[in-house]
Scaffold this active site. Structure first.
Site, PDB file in Angstrom:
ATOM      1  CD  GLN A  91      38.238 -36.116  63.202  1.00 53.51           C
ATOM      2  OE1 GLN A  91      39.146 -36.830  63.605  1.00 53.51           O
ATOM      3  NE2 GLN A  91      38.046 -35.899  61.920  1.00 53.51           N
ATOM      4  CD  GLU A 129      38.567 -37.666  56.216  1.00 52.76           C
ATOM      5  OE1 GLU A 129      38.257 -37.685  57.422  1.00 52.76           O
ATOM      6  OE2 GLU A 129      39.725 -37.913  55.807  1.00 52.76           O
ATOM      7  CB  ALA A 145      39.499 -46.442  54.879  1.00 55.80           C
ATOM      8  CG  ASP A 181      47.421 -38.829  54.720  1.00 55.08           C
ATOM      9  OD1 ASP A 181      48.090 -39.008  55.753  1.00 55.08           O
ATOM     10  OD2 ASP A 181      47.152 -37.700  54.270  1.00 55.08           O
TER      11      ASP A 181
END
Length: 510
Positions: free
Chosen positions: A275, A349, A384, A402
């Site tokens: 990203q 992450e 994840a 999150d």
């Protein structure tokens, strides 16, 4: 003997469909035409993927943007093919003109779309705002031009050597589809990682016009008048000059557009394999903001109520072993570590650059209280969903999700029944899960869909929200309905921030 003005016998091709006067042998000429088809098809698909990628980044909801681009472009290709039937008698000149126009429009599509988004944003909040209008216009224009290529190329290849229609179509579409394959693979694996969206779009336009111009001016130049050749040469040079100038200025343009979107306080801006990461502020008392792919991920002004509401309800109970999914900024980990009794925190992450930034950037590491320096914290880089497949059953007392907003298509699988089923397996029988389920007031349907999906995975849920925040959350447990102790949370004091009362007040929503 046929008189000069008598009609030609049936089956006689019109004069403009006679054999082409080529500077090479017919077999070589056919190969060069098919090579041109290959390159043009690759460029056409890159334009399409550029529009989809940039629209998903700027506007969001990649399923909708992909559907709009594909449907409009395919429709326009059909219209372009019909229109090009009238240009067959001037196939070489028409094809050269179309390639020059396509290179200019396709090459400049990404910078133009980015500029409209950066300097105008949404127009009135309707679906057809500025960026979306331009997306449709570019999809329509590029589709028309790509569709017009096929009849003209068919005419050119038949002028080299006549063959049955089926064989000509098979040869043409074989080269077209293989070129599309190469373009489709080159965009995500070569162009986007090494050149970025804007430069890769401009480079594709340059390749497009070089291929089209070389085919017409080199192979079919004898079909053009002297005036047409000169005009086509000047046009191609002008388009190449525009694309080259834009490529040279791409970095400056992108910086200016980024400042228009994020303000003049941009401090960090990096493109990772996952990203774009942008950090603004964080120095001289200015508020720190973290943007991921153009979307505000951390607002330093009021991130604390959000992360308190996300983490604290799950920590009422055993919490020796905690799994944090996402949260590479370290702010959820900060809240976890403030609870005594935590022995291990595993963080999963996807983007390692976010973790590095959270660990090394002075402002962001101060905001997360240097959470990643704690020896109890262990970081795993990866997806994840895939990580949960590998976790042994009943490994964690608490799981904190999150994750990206549930309205983004990229994160859909992280809000699926399968994902929550894997999470349920990873939890101890009396463990707790908290999930950010999206904005409660702005998109209530999204919120309640997430809550229903969690229940469908066999978890008992309590939906809640943070006072003064539109963010909605779901607390869940595999054993019994979890307890949401709002009174206890109201009494908590934040000693780390000067003994002030906690800014978070949670209340259940039924």
């Amino acid at each position: 003997m046929i008189e000069p003005h008598a009609p030609a016998p049936p089956g006689t091709p019109p004069p403009w469909r006679g054999p082409a006067r080529l500077p090479v042998r017919p077999d070589t000429g056919r190969f060069l035409v098919l090579a041109g088809v290959f390159v043009c098809a690759a460029c056409g698909l890159v334009y399409e993927l550029e529009l989809v990628a940039l629209a998903s980044y700027l506007i969001g909801d990649s399923v909708t943007q992909t559907s709009v681009v594909l449907s409009v472009m395919v429709f326009a290709m059909g219209v372009g093919s019909l229109v090009a039937k009238r240009l067959r008698r001037l196939a070489a000149a028409a094809f050269g003109s179309i390639e020059a126009t396509l290179a200019l429009v396709g090459g400049c599509s990404a910078p133009a779309l980015y500029a409209v988004f950066a300097w105008t944003g949404d127009w009135g909040g309707l679906w057809l705002d500025g960026p979306r209008c331009l997306l449709v216009v570019f999809s329509l224009a590029i589709g028309l031009l790509i569709g017009a290529e096929v009849p003209l190329l068919m005419e050119l290849i038949q002028r080299i050597r006549r063959q049955d229609a089926g064989g000509a179509v098979a040869d043409l579409f074989a080269a077209d589809y293989v070129g599309a394959l190469v373009g489709g693979l080159a965009f995500p694996f070569l162009l986007l990682p090494f050149l970025g969206q804007l430069t890769s779009s401009l480079l594709t336009g340059a390749v497009n016009i070089i291929a089209g111009g070389a085919l017409v001016l080199g192979l079919f130049r004898r079909d053009l008048t002297g005036r047409a050749r000169r005009l086509l040469v000047v046009t191609n040079i002008a388009v190449l000059a525009v694309l080259a100038t834009a490529a040279v200025l791409a970095d400056d343009f992108e910086r200016a557009a980024r400042h228009a979107v994020y303000g003049d306080d941009v401090r960090v801006a990096v493109h990772t394999d996952v990203q774009e990461v942008v950090v603004t502020g964080g120095t001289d008392g200015r508020n720190l903001d973290l943007y991921l792919d153009g979307r505000l991920s951390v607002d330093g002004h009021d991130e604390r109520p959000y992360h308190e509401a996300l983490v604290r309800p799950a920590m009422h109970g055993p919490h020796a072993h905690v799994l944090v999914l996402g949260g590479g900024d370290g702010l959820a980990v900060r809240e976890v570590l403030r609870n005594p009794g935590v022995r291990r925190v595993d963080v999963v992450e996807l983007d390692p650059a976010v973790v590095d930034l959270a660990r090394t950037d002075p402002a962001l590491s101060a905001l997360n209280a240097h959470a990643y320096d704690d020896p109890r914290v262990h970081i795993t880089t990866g997806d994840a969903f895939s990580r949960l497949r590998e976790v042994p059953a009943a490994s964690y007392d608490v799981v904190i999700a999150d994750l990206p907003d549930p309205t983004t298509t990229a994160g859909t699988k992280l809000y699926s029944q399968e994902f929550y089923g894997l999470t349920r397996r990873a939890l101890a029988p009396d463990g707790r899960l908290t999930v950010h389920a999206g904005p409660l007031t702005a998109r209530p349907r999204v919120f309640w869909t997430v809550e229903t999906t969690i229940r469908s995975a066999g978890l008992h849920t309590v939906p809640y929200a943070a006072t003064g925040h539109d963010a909605g959350f779901v607390l869940a447990s595999p054993d019994t309905r979890p307890r949401l102790d709002t009174a206890d949370m109201r009494e908590q004091r934040d000693e780390e921030f000067g003994g002030l009362p906690s800014s978070t007040l949670v209340h259940p929503r039924y």
